[in-house]
Every structure is written in structure tokens, then in C-alpha cells.
Design a protein around this motif. Structure first.
Motif, PDB file in Angstrom:
ATOM      1  N   GLY A  90       4.182   5.648  -9.503  1.00  0.00           N
ATOM      2  CA  GLY A  90       3.676   6.608  -8.530  1.00  0.00           C
ATOM      3  C   GLY A  90       2.376   7.273  -8.922  1.00  0.00           C
ATOM      4  N   ILE A  91       1.717   6.761  -9.962  1.00  0.00           N
ATOM      5  CA  ILE A  91       0.396   7.283 -10.329  1.00  0.00           C
ATOM      6  C   ILE A  91      -0.584   7.009  -9.189  1.00  0.00           C
ATOM      7  N   LEU A  92      -0.513   5.794  -8.660  1.00  0.00           N
ATOM      8  CA  LEU A  92      -1.269   5.421  -7.470  1.00  0.00           C
ATOM      9  C   LEU A  92      -0.296   5.328  -6.302  1.00  0.00           C
ATOM     10  N   THR A  93      -0.674   5.902  -5.165  1.00  0.00           N
ATOM     11  CA  THR A  93       0.182   5.881  -3.991  1.00  0.00           C
ATOM     12  C   THR A  93      -0.539   5.217  -2.825  1.00  0.00           C
ATOM     13  N   VAL A  94       0.242   4.685  -1.892  1.00  0.00           N
ATOM     14  CA  VAL A  94      -0.302   3.940  -0.759  1.00  0.00           C
ATOM     15  C   VAL A  94      -0.442   4.860   0.442  1.00  0.00           C
ATOM     16  N   GLU A  95      -1.582   4.781   1.102  1.00  0.00           N
ATOM     17  CA  GLU A  95      -1.818   5.560   2.317  1.00  0.00           C
ATOM     18  C   GLU A  95      -0.748   5.225   3.360  1.00  0.00           C
ATOM     19  N   PRO A  96      -0.237   6.206   4.090  1.00  0.00           N
ATOM     20  CA  PRO A  96       0.842   5.934   5.049  1.00  0.00           C
ATOM     21  C   PRO A  96       0.425   5.056   6.215  1.00  0.00           C
ATOM     22  N   GLU A  97      -0.850   5.061   6.587  1.00  0.00           N
ATOM     23  CA  GLU A  97      -1.304   4.231   7.707  1.00  0.00           C
ATOM     24  C   GLU A  97      -2.730   3.747   7.440  1.00  0.00           C
ATOM     25  N   PRO A  98      -3.123   2.648   8.084  1.00  0.00           N
ATOM     26  CA  PRO A  98      -4.488   2.152   7.885  1.00  0.00           C
ATOM     27  C   PRO A  98      -5.520   3.163   8.384  1.00  0.00           C
TER      28      PRO A  98
END
Length: 427
Positions: A90-98
Motif C-alpha cells: 500500500g505504499i503506492l495506491t491505484v487511483e479509483p477511476e481513470p
């Protein structure tokens, strides 16, 4: 009227910018956002800069863009393992939407630059949509390609410019008035701010304007060449059809052009000067660095000029022998290319006078920082070759003609910080 290097594209398709789900550091999991950023990989001065950034935070992006290991394969495997671990933890997280991103840079002297970050369709050179202005080094492209294959990610955006001042600029300005996703100030004093653009209407406005333009590569020639190579390796359609870029409208935000200097390993200044005796006018300057650079600027107004350093002083090379230039510079190029300082340096001085291979890291290093170049030359007993910047209009004109300049001829800036947003191809 078209503006060289930035004109509206004559091809059927223009620039195609696509939203994506970015990877960003979780500010709760790192020391600070500033401590995990880095300059682009080719600006970090090895090894000092790498070690400094690594020690700033255990999750600094330099561990991905410049992994340190004994072999090339070990370096790329290390970067891939590190990226996977940071995602798992979880150091890097993914944007919820494009989305697209608006990115702003400020310094303490009134400089303001804004642009749009997105995934750009990788167009072939014959389409004339993304114009390079410099040659690339095959070894560097191979290194970047191996890193991108292993990580399956675009780890840092290229810097591209275009001439617009239309609907995209309006979206950028309106977005920059909203609360940002992140804001941080790096140790060089630059303030970095990032916003997301998720509204379909705003994204369409940006995309429709860019579809009428072409772009000039300001920084990232090797990474663009890497995008082209990786796209060719993967059947389309695939995530490799696009690459991470920052597009800056230079009608609104003109970039600065600076020189990239050379550090010649193993060539003492005395030997470099002895070799040019009788071929250039040589004048020793009893001056501090600012005054020496001013003398270089004055000499550059009259013709090719260089500043050599590394022995505790500065030596101004100017007025090259015309017969030497005629003998060593290819005659089948435009006059603007033949008269470039970088052309004279590479074709005449490096190849014929000093006999130094320009693509060998063991013999030559390319460094953006003037003081660092001189300091390393003095410490290592080499020669620093300080350059005067090329005028931006010359870069544009050559790019429009399809003529590439010698590698590492220019440094456009400010460059985007690495580590603010990444693109994982699997997401």
C-alpha cells in the motif's frame, strides 16, 4: 501560420491523450511526498545523487528509476520486485477511476508552469506528431526498455510541448483553482501541485484540442524511443500503445532552455588544451564561474565557443579553424545544424581532436548542473566542457525540418518531478 516544432499536425490524426488510473504514493505511508520524489533519471548525478535520494526515504522513486545492482538484469529484477512490494504494502495506491492530471510547478522567482499528464498514443515517426530534436544512445534505450519490460510500468512522464492556448488551457486554468490531490515542495525550492480531471466534458475538451496539434519532445528522447520499441514488440491493441507524458502549452507557459555539459573522464585539462593548440583560440580566464560563463555567452555570439575546466581555472575555446570544421563536419546537413556548438564538439573535438567515443560512459558523462560538472572534473582529474544553451527557435526549426541535433544538446525545463504519478500497464 505554423510554428516550427509545435504546429498543427497535417496528418489525419493528431495527438491522442487518454485518461488512466495513476499510481500515487499514499502520503500516510511515506515520510513526506517531497522525500520520495526525484529529478528524471538522467538528471540524477551518479552515484552521489542516487545515494542522497535513497537515504532521503526508503521508498524514494529513485529505487525504481535507477535501481542499484551489479548487473543489468539484477537491476531490472530489483525494480520490478520493489514495485510489486510497494503495491502489496500500500505504499503506492491505484487511483479509483481513470483521469487526466493537471500538474503545476512554481519556484521562488515567479516561474509558473502548468501542463496535462496523460497516456499518449505512441505514434510512428512518419506520422509527424511527436517531433524529436536529438539523437539517442542505443545503450540507454536498451536499458530503459529492459526496465519498463520488467516493471510493466511507465515510471516517469516525458516532457512534451505544443502550441495551443485553446480549450485545453481553459480546463487547466479552471482545474488549478480547485483543491489539489497533492502539494509538496522539494529541496530545490520547487512547489509541485497535482489535480485530477475526471469530468467527461473537461477531458473531452482537452482531447479535442490536442487532436489538432503535434508536439515537440522537450525532455525524454530516450524514453520516447523506448515507447516506440516496446510498442513494436507487442501486438496492438495493448497497453504498450500508450506512454506517460506531460504536455505543456508553451503559448501559455514558455519553457527554459539550458545547456547540458560534458565531463571527459581520463582526459586532463592540460592534454585537452595541448590537442587544440593551433586549432582554436584559447584564452585562460582569471575569473569565478559566473564571470567565466558570461565570457562564454559573449563568445558564443560570434561563433562556436566552449569553456574547459577541471584544473582550478577556466579556459575559453573560440574561433575554430575553418579548415578544421570543413574537414570534420558533415556537409550534407542544414547550415543551422553544422554551426551548432554540439555539432562542433561531437564531430570535431570529440571524434577528431580528442578521440573520445561519445556513447561510452567510461569516457564521457552528460551532466546538467554546471557546478557539479566542474567539481567532478577537478576531483577526478578529467575535463569539464561547459556549453552555452541553444536558442529555442533553432531547436524548433531543426525539428520542423526533421533534422535531429547531436545527443544531449539541450535541457528544457523545468522538468517534471518523478514520483508524483506513475502508470502501471496492467491496471
Amino acid at each position: 501560420m505554423n510554428t516550427a516544432g509545435h504546429s498543427e499536425a497535417t496528418a489525419r490524426r493528431g495527438l491522442e491523450l487518454t485518461p488512466f488510473r495513476g499510481l500515487r504514493y499514499d502520503p500516510e505511508r511515506v515520510g513526506s511526498l517531497a522525500s520520495v520524489t526525484s529529478p528524471p533519471y538522467d538528471v540524477v548525478v551518479r552515484p552521489d545523487g542516487v545515494h542522497h535520494l535513497q537515504s532521503a526515504d526508503p521508498h524514494n522513486i529513485v529505487r525504481l528509476i535507477l535501481p542499484q545492482a551489479g548487473t543489468s538484469s539484477a537491476r531490472t529484477e530489483q525494480a520490478a520486485d520493489t514495485l510489486r512490494r510497494w503495491l502489496d504494502e500500500g505504499i503506492l495506491t491505484v487511483e479509483p477511476e481513470p483521469c487526466l492530471y493537471v500538474y503545476e510547478q512554481r519556484d521562488g522567482n515567479g516561474m509558473l508552469q502548468r501542463g496535462v499528464i496523460g497516456a499518449l498514443r505512441v505514434s510512428e515517426p512518419e506520422e509527424g506528431l511527436v517531433l524529436p530534436h536529438e539523437d539517442v544512445m542505443p545503450l540507454v534505450v536498451a536499458d530503459r526498455a529492459a526496465l519498463m519490460r520488467a516493471t510493466r510500468a511507465n515510471l516517469e512522464p516525458l516532457l512534451l510541448t505544443y502550441r495551443g492556448n485553446g480549450t485545453a488551457a481553459e480546463v487547466v486554468e479552471r482545474t488549478a483553482s480547485l483543491p489539489p490531490l497533492l502539494a509538496t515542495t522539494t529541496e530545490d525550492g520547487y512547489q509541485h501541485t497535482l489535480w485530477s480531471v475526471t469530468d467527461p466534458v473537461d477531458m473531452a475538451l482537452v482531447q479535442s484540442e490536442l487532436a489538432r496539434h503535434q508536439a515537440l519532445i522537450a525532455d525524454g528522447h530516450h524514453r520516447w524511443a523506448t515507447y516506440l520499441r516496446l510498442r513494436a514488440e507487442h501486438p496492438s491493441p495493448s497497453p504498450w500503445d500508450h506512454g506517460l507524458v506531460l504536455l505543456v502549452d508553451t503559448v501559455r507557459y514558455p519553457l527554459r532552455v539550458r545547456a547540458i555539459h560534458r565531463l571527459l573522464h581520463g582526459l586532463p585539462v592540460a592534454d585537452a588544451l595541448a590537442a587544440v593548440d593551433g586549432l582554436f583560440r584559447v584564452r585562460r580566464l582569471d575569473a569565478a564561474q559566473p564571470e567565466a560563463l558570461a565570457a562564454l555567452a559573449d563568445a558564443s555570439c560570434e561563433g562556436n565557443a566552449f569553456l574547459l575546466a577541471g584544473d582550478g581555472g577556466y579556459h575559453l575555446l573560440s574561433h575554430p579553424d575553418p579548415a578544421l570544421l570543413a574537414r570534420t563536419i558533415p556537409a550534407d546537413r542544414p547550415a543551422a545544424w553544422r554551426s551548432l556548438d554540439a555539432t562542433v564538439l561531437h564531430s570535431t573535438l570529440l571524434e577528431h581532436v580528442w578521440h573520445i567515443p561519445e556513447d561510452s560512459p567510461a569516457h564521457i558523462a552528460y551532466i546538467h548542473d554546471t557546478a557539479a560538472t566542474v567539481e567532478k572534473a577537478e576531483r577526478d582529474g578529467g575535463t569539464a566542457v561547459l556549453m552555452h544553451p541553444v536558442r529555442e527557435e533553432v531547436v524548433r526549426e531543426l525539428a520542423r525540418q526533421g533534422v535531429t541535433m547531436p545527443r544531449k544538446s539541450t535541457s528544457f525545463g523545468p522538468k517534471p518531478a518523478s514520483g508524483l504519478v506513475l502508470r502501471a500497464l496492467e491496471i
